[in-house]
Design an enzyme around this catalytic site. Structure first.
Site, short mmCIF file in Angstrom:
data_model
loop_
_atom_site.label_atom_id
_atom_site.label_comp_id
_atom_site.label_asym_id
_atom_site.label_seq_id
_atom_site.Cartn_x
_atom_site.Cartn_y
_atom_site.Cartn_z
N GLU A 77 -6.99 -1.31 -18.55
CA GLU A 77 -6.81 -2.10 -17.33
C GLU A 77 -7.07 -3.58 -17.57
O GLU A 77 -6.46 -4.44 -16.93
CB GLU A 77 -7.72 -1.57 -16.22
CG GLU A 77 -7.45 -0.13 -15.80
CD GLU A 77 -6.01 0.11 -15.38
OE1 GLU A 77 -5.38 -0.81 -14.80
OE2 GLU A 77 -5.49 1.22 -15.64
N LYS B 245 5.70 3.17 9.90
CA LYS B 245 6.74 2.38 10.56
C LYS B 245 6.85 2.73 12.04
O LYS B 245 6.96 1.85 12.89
CB LYS B 245 8.08 2.58 9.85
CG LYS B 245 8.06 2.23 8.37
CD LYS B 245 9.40 2.49 7.73
CE LYS B 245 9.33 2.44 6.22
NZ LYS B 245 8.57 3.59 5.66
N THR B 246 6.83 4.04 12.36
CA THR B 246 6.91 4.44 13.77
C THR B 246 5.65 4.04 14.51
O THR B 246 5.71 3.56 15.66
CB THR B 246 7.12 5.96 13.88
OG1 THR B 246 8.28 6.33 13.14
CG2 THR B 246 7.29 6.38 15.32
N PRO C 75 7.92 2.72 1.40
CA PRO C 75 7.86 4.16 1.12
C PRO C 75 7.52 4.96 2.36
O PRO C 75 7.00 4.42 3.34
CB PRO C 75 6.75 4.26 0.06
CG PRO C 75 5.93 3.03 0.25
CD PRO C 75 6.87 1.96 0.70
#
Length: 594
Positions: A450, A239-240, A234
């Site tokens: 949960e 990423k960079t 996402p």
């Protein structure tokens, strides 16, 4: 080289640099033969297009009958052939100067007797150059700079006559940092040794560093190095930042580009886009060893899924991109390619095939340890002794990306700044939990919900159950609780595994029915709710994967399956047939994978 009037050197900075490169590149015997007009025809390979004309002009200054030729566009090919033919018939020496020899006229390539390669400038050449035009000693720090990352005009623009050599070297270092995407100013990049938030991509980086050390020790060749990877996940997962941190970790420059930049920096016409595309790969080659980061890789279209009208435009662009990628990955020693995308499914299979970027690594929201590291990274020297565990757990439970966590710290700093004080742990908590505490009855229902997820997760895939938590602040904008499941280690799933996932998604609702007699709204609502994900999973199995009732059925791409359901009421008016396995309790909500 060039004629110097009287005893005063009147050459420009550009001429001096080009002459020096030619002197260092061409053997003295070849230069003497060119000066006498007795040499054969040459092909000279240069680092990038910016070097073509300066090198060609420098060679032509050796003799009046030496004529440089440069590659033109498709429309100029015919004129280029005529020019080469004219000079050959006139008895002139023709020198073709290009980044890629195949772009020169075939006639010249056929009659040439020698090919010379002009490498990207190194510190030794720049040291000689600076001594000839600058004043003062040249600092030793020049030796640590990857000056090959700079093009001809970039180097010349930073150098002036009689400038202090130390000042010029400092400017060169800053320009290289700006261009290669390394550290900017006082920025501190994440340490790859400690950055657990990068997950599997971190392990790949560590293996790559070992490979590069083996190459340097001549234990292996470049052909044995893993030369490419595609990061997917996402937006905002770093990423960079990963690519820049990887360059720092490996000690090599990073050349950053994106498919969108190819259009933003050009007129959009076919020849200009292809030229920009080639320049990007040429920059990487001239900076080798280096890391070439290609962002928005999914913007290179899949021609098989492109309509005929657009295919005519895109076909040459895609073909040229694949040729350049092959050259970077398979042929050009020293270039490591890292692609990035938010939509792995949209990337052309031609890019992901074996021999190109066949390895895809998921870079998702960090777990608690990764969130803790990101918090500490952005806090810097603030809150040195604070226990960030609770804040990190909340960030991880909400599947917050690195960008989200950075925004939390920024907002907390703003809160403290407006109160004219230092940031505190309460500032971070206030940003994450602006509401009131959860009422006990709501907290108990969330716990039941949960717990249902956790029981089914423990039953079906205990090794992937990462986290079960109730968030302070109640079920306001957030769900109030999270059960986090790690990404599966294999991209292939059977119908049993898909149904296990559906059962986990619905187990929270089932637990509420079991304990309270009826469900609450906690299982539905948004597109990432339990019900939405369960329906989407079953629809994908039924309409795109052909896993239900043994029928090889395909209706649409997986990402379009919900839209298909809305368009085709018959698909959603009844439940698809289930497999023959026994009916069991279903359910469990699954947060986006960590």
């Amino acid at each position: 080289m060039r004629t110097i009037k009287n005893t005063k050197d009147e050459r420009t900075i550009q001429e001096r640099l080009a002459d020096l490169v030619v002197e260092r590149t061409l053997p003295k015997s070849v230069r003497n033969a060119l000066a006498k007009g007795t040499s054969g025809h040459l092909v000279v390979v240069v680092p990038s297009t910016e070097w073509q004309e300066p090198i060609g002009e420098a060679i032509s200054e050796l003799q009046d009958k030496v004529h440089p030729v440069y590659p033109g566009g498709p429309k100029a090919a015919k004129d280029d052939r005529k020019a080469v033919k004219f000079h050959l018939e006139a008895g002139h020496v023709v020198v073709g100067v290009a980044v890629t020899p195949s772009t020169l006229p075939p006639l010249l390539r056929t009659v040439s007797t020698m090919t010379a390669t002009v490498p990207a400038p190194d510190p030794a050449l720049l040291r000689t150059f600076l001594r000839s035009v600058c004043t003062g000693p040249v600092p030793r720090s020049l030796d640590a700079l990857n000056v090959g990352a700079l093009d001809f005009d970039e180097i010349c623009s930073l150098v002036s006559f009689q400038a202090e050599a130390a000042v010029v070297v400092e400017k060169l270092g800053q320009a290289i940092a700006n261009k290669t995407g390394m550290t900017r100013g006082n920025e501190v990049l994440p340490s790859m040794e400690e950055a657990v938030e990068f997950g599997e991509a971190r392990h790949w980086a560590k293996d790559l560093k070992i490979d590069l050390a083996d190459v340097a020790a001549q234990r292996i060749g470049w052909a044995d190095v893993d030369r490419g990877i595609v990061l997917h996940g996402p937006p905002g997962t770093g990423k960079t930042t990963y690519a820049r941190s990887l360059g720092q970790y490996l000690g090599i420059p990073v050349v950053i580009g994106s498919i969108a930049d190819l259009f933003a920096s050009t007129t959009g016409y076919l020849d200009t886009v292809i030229r920009a595309q080639r320049d990007l790969f040429e920059r990487a080659r001239s900076a080798a060893p280096c890391l070439l980061f290609l962002d928005e890789l999914d913007q290179v279209p899949n021609l098989d899924a492109t309509d005929s009208k657009n295919r005519d435009y895109w076909a040459p662009v895609v073909a040229d991109f694949l040729i350049a990628l092959d050259g970077a990955v398979a042929e050009r020693a020293g270039v490591i390619v890292v692609g990035a995308t938010n939509r792995l499914h949209a990337i052309s299979p031609a890019i992901l095939r074996n021999g190109r970027l066949e390895r895809a690594v998921f870079l998702g929201p960090p777990g608690p340890d990764g969130a803790m590291r990101i918090l500490r990274h952005h806090l810097g020297s603030a809150l040195p002794g604070a226990d960030l565990g609770g804040v990190a757990t909340i960030c991880a439970s909400r599947a917050m990306t690195g960008a989200d966590i950075m925004d939390v710290v920024r907002s907390a700093r703003r809160r403290a700044r407006r109160s004219d004080r230092d940031i505190t742990l309460d500032d971070l908590k206030s940003v994450l939990m602006p509401g009131k505490e959860t009422p006990p009855d709501v907290a108990r229902r969330i716990a039941v919900h949960e717990s249902g997820h956790a029981i089914l997760a423990a039953l079906h895939m205990p090794e992937r159950l990462n986290l079960v938590t109730i968030e302070p602040g109640g079920a306001g904008d957030n769900s109030g609780g999270h059960t986090q499941i790690a990404v599966s280690g294999t991209p292939i799933e059977t119908i049993v595994e898909l149904e296990n996932r559906v059962e986990m998604l619905l187990a929270g609702r089932a637990a509420e029915i079991l304990i309270y007699g009826s469900p609450s709204s906690g299982a539905g609502g948004s597109a990432t709710s339990d019900l939405a994900l369960a329906v989407q999973t079953l629809a994908i199995a039924y309409l795109t994967l052909g896993l239900v009732d043994g029928t090889p059925r395909w209706r649409c791409e997986p990402e379009d399956v919900m839209l298909h359901l809305m368009r085709e009421p018959a698909c959603s008016s009844r439940s698809p047939p289930r497999s023959t396995r026994p009916t069991r309790l279903t359910g469990m909500k699954q947060s986006p994978p960590s």
